[in-house]
Design a protein around this motif. Sequence first.
Motif, PDB file in Angstrom:
ATOM      1  N   ARG A   1      -8.420  -2.302   2.236  1.00 47.08           N
ATOM      2  CA  ARG A   1      -8.701  -0.963   1.714  1.00 47.08           C
ATOM      3  C   ARG A   1      -8.416   0.102   2.769  1.00 47.08           C
ATOM      4  N   CYS A   2      -8.705  -0.186   4.038  1.00 49.55           N
ATOM      5  CA  CYS A   2      -8.389   0.760   5.112  1.00 49.55           C
ATOM      6  C   CYS A   2      -6.901   1.089   5.127  1.00 49.55           C
ATOM      7  N   ILE A   3      -6.072   0.070   4.932  1.00 45.26           N
ATOM      8  CA  ILE A   3      -4.622   0.284   4.920  1.00 45.26           C
ATOM      9  C   ILE A   3      -4.233   1.196   3.764  1.00 45.26           C
ATOM     10  N   ALA A   4      -4.793   0.936   2.578  1.00 41.88           N
ATOM     11  CA  ALA A   4      -4.492   1.777   1.414  1.00 41.88           C
ATOM     12  C   ALA A   4      -4.953   3.217   1.641  1.00 41.88           C
ATOM     13  N   LEU A   5      -6.110   3.393   2.259  1.00 37.79           N
ATOM     14  CA  LEU A   5      -6.618   4.743   2.525  1.00 37.79           C
ATOM     15  C   LEU A   5      -5.730   5.478   3.529  1.00 37.79           C
ATOM     16  N   ALA A   7       0.826  -1.207   0.000  1.00 29.44           N
ATOM     17  CA  ALA A   7       0.000   0.000   0.000  1.00 29.44           C
ATOM     18  C   ALA A   7       0.861   1.258   0.000  1.00 29.44           C
ATOM     19  N   VAL A   8       1.952   1.232   0.736  1.00 25.19           N
ATOM     20  CA  VAL A   8       2.865   2.384   0.802  1.00 25.19           C
ATOM     21  C   VAL A   8       3.510   2.635  -0.553  1.00 25.19           C
ATOM     22  N   GLN A   9       3.922   1.564  -1.214  1.00 24.61           N
ATOM     23  CA  GLN A   9       4.517   1.718  -2.540  1.00 24.61           C
ATOM     24  C   GLN A   9       3.487   2.195  -3.553  1.00 24.61           C
ATOM     25  N   ALA A  10       2.267   1.683  -3.463  1.00 24.02           N
ATOM     26  CA  ALA A  10       1.226   2.108  -4.392  1.00 24.02           C
ATOM     27  C   ALA A  10       0.897   3.587  -4.227  1.00 24.02           C
ATOM     28  N   ASP A  16       0.546  18.505   9.854  1.00 26.20           N
ATOM     29  CA  ASP A  16       0.798  17.440  10.829  1.00 26.20           C
ATOM     30  C   ASP A  16      -0.494  16.794  11.305  1.00 26.20           C
ATOM     31  N   ASP A  17      -1.568  16.923  10.521  1.00 25.37           N
ATOM     32  CA  ASP A  17      -2.872  16.462  10.980  1.00 25.37           C
ATOM     33  C   ASP A  17      -3.207  15.047  10.517  1.00 25.37           C
ATOM     34  N   TYR A  18      -2.214  14.172  10.465  1.00 28.48           N
ATOM     35  CA  TYR A  18      -2.473  12.777  10.122  1.00 28.48           C
ATOM     36  C   TYR A  18      -3.353  12.151  11.202  1.00 28.48           C
ATOM     37  N   ARG A  29      -2.720   6.766   1.667  1.00 27.20           N
ATOM     38  CA  ARG A  29      -3.061   7.947   0.874  1.00 27.20           C
ATOM     39  C   ARG A  29      -3.292   9.159   1.770  1.00 27.20           C
ATOM     40  N   ARG A  30      -3.879   8.926   2.951  1.00 23.78           N
ATOM     41  CA  ARG A  30      -4.086  10.018   3.899  1.00 23.78           C
ATOM     42  C   ARG A  30      -2.728  10.601   4.322  1.00 23.78           C
ATOM     43  N   LEU A  31      -1.761   9.735   4.586  1.00 27.74           N
ATOM     44  CA  LEU A  31      -0.428  10.202   4.953  1.00 27.74           C
ATOM     45  C   LEU A  31       0.218  10.959   3.799  1.00 27.74           C
TER      46      LEU A  31
END
Length: 339
Positions: free
Chosen positions: A313-317, A211-214, A331-333, A320-322
């Motif tokens: 999907r939560c992990i992928a989101l 997910a991080v790479q994507a 800094d509002d992650y 993307r949020r980060l």
Amino acid sequence: MATLYVIEQGAELGCDGERIEVRRGADIIGSVPLVKLDDIVIFGNVGISTPAMKRLLDRGIEVTFMTVDGRYQGRLVGQVTAHVALRHAQYACAADPARALALAQRFVEGKLRNQRALLQRFSRNRAEPPPEAQTAADDLDAYIKRVKRTTQLSSLLGVEGSATARYFAGLRSLIGPEWSFSGRQRRPPPDPVNLLLSLGYTLLAHKVLGAVQAAGFDPYLGFLHSLDYGRPSLALDIMEEFRPILIDSLVVRICNDGRIRPEHFRPGEGERPIIITDEGKRAFLTAFEERMRTEATHPEGADSGPGKVPYTRCIALQARRLARVVRQRTDDYEPFAVR
């Protein structure tokens, strides 16, 4: 999309048109259409033909290689994404101590909040809740407050380590005495519960890595985990908030409901003091994939706001949020949290 796990020792992966086949000698013991595959995880002595390797690279299907007992060895991946702007922003963020600390605090806070939620949830579901679990959950409140007051990464890591030790002291009260689980131990895991936790964390790490790479990040530069050759530090950062809800909760459930039993393990020696049987490994991998497909409400799960999506999907989101936070220099992650 699904993950194909191959644990049959001496097998080989080959391809037949648009299908991946698992072969042993002249026999075909499994066959999966490429279109249904997200990735492949290989345990131990399993071969892969060159045509199959090329076909998987063409389709963007990653292959993870692990030892027979579940230790990570390496990955076969295609071309790296070309998100230069995001990576440039990531490097700048990591070089800013204040911004890096703020993000690291959020990862730890998310982890501790989910650890507390797990202890509370399992305690509520019991006729006689173990007092150790509730006491540990209450203690985590104080640690969560300390996270926000840390001013150095070293002090944050100290809080995280102490809090996690307290958490596992409560978690052990939720697992039956037949498992003889006394607390978290690694390298090597000395008992079945620790082995399952380590195997689960390894599998989860490589889900998060994808997910991080994507999302376009450099997965090897994190904010909480230090830079270390070959370690996907950013993937481990994001994974922290998912450890309790995906792996710890899974291990508690399957050890208590009979899907995994003590007879699925046998004594080993040296660096492998405990060994899981193939039957036990299959049961765990099945339960892991079921857990990853379970739906949870994510704040961005629907086009207009919150919606239910699988944990994958939560992990992928979250990745993307980060990415948005890093690009926008804020800094509002918000870590993913359960109740």
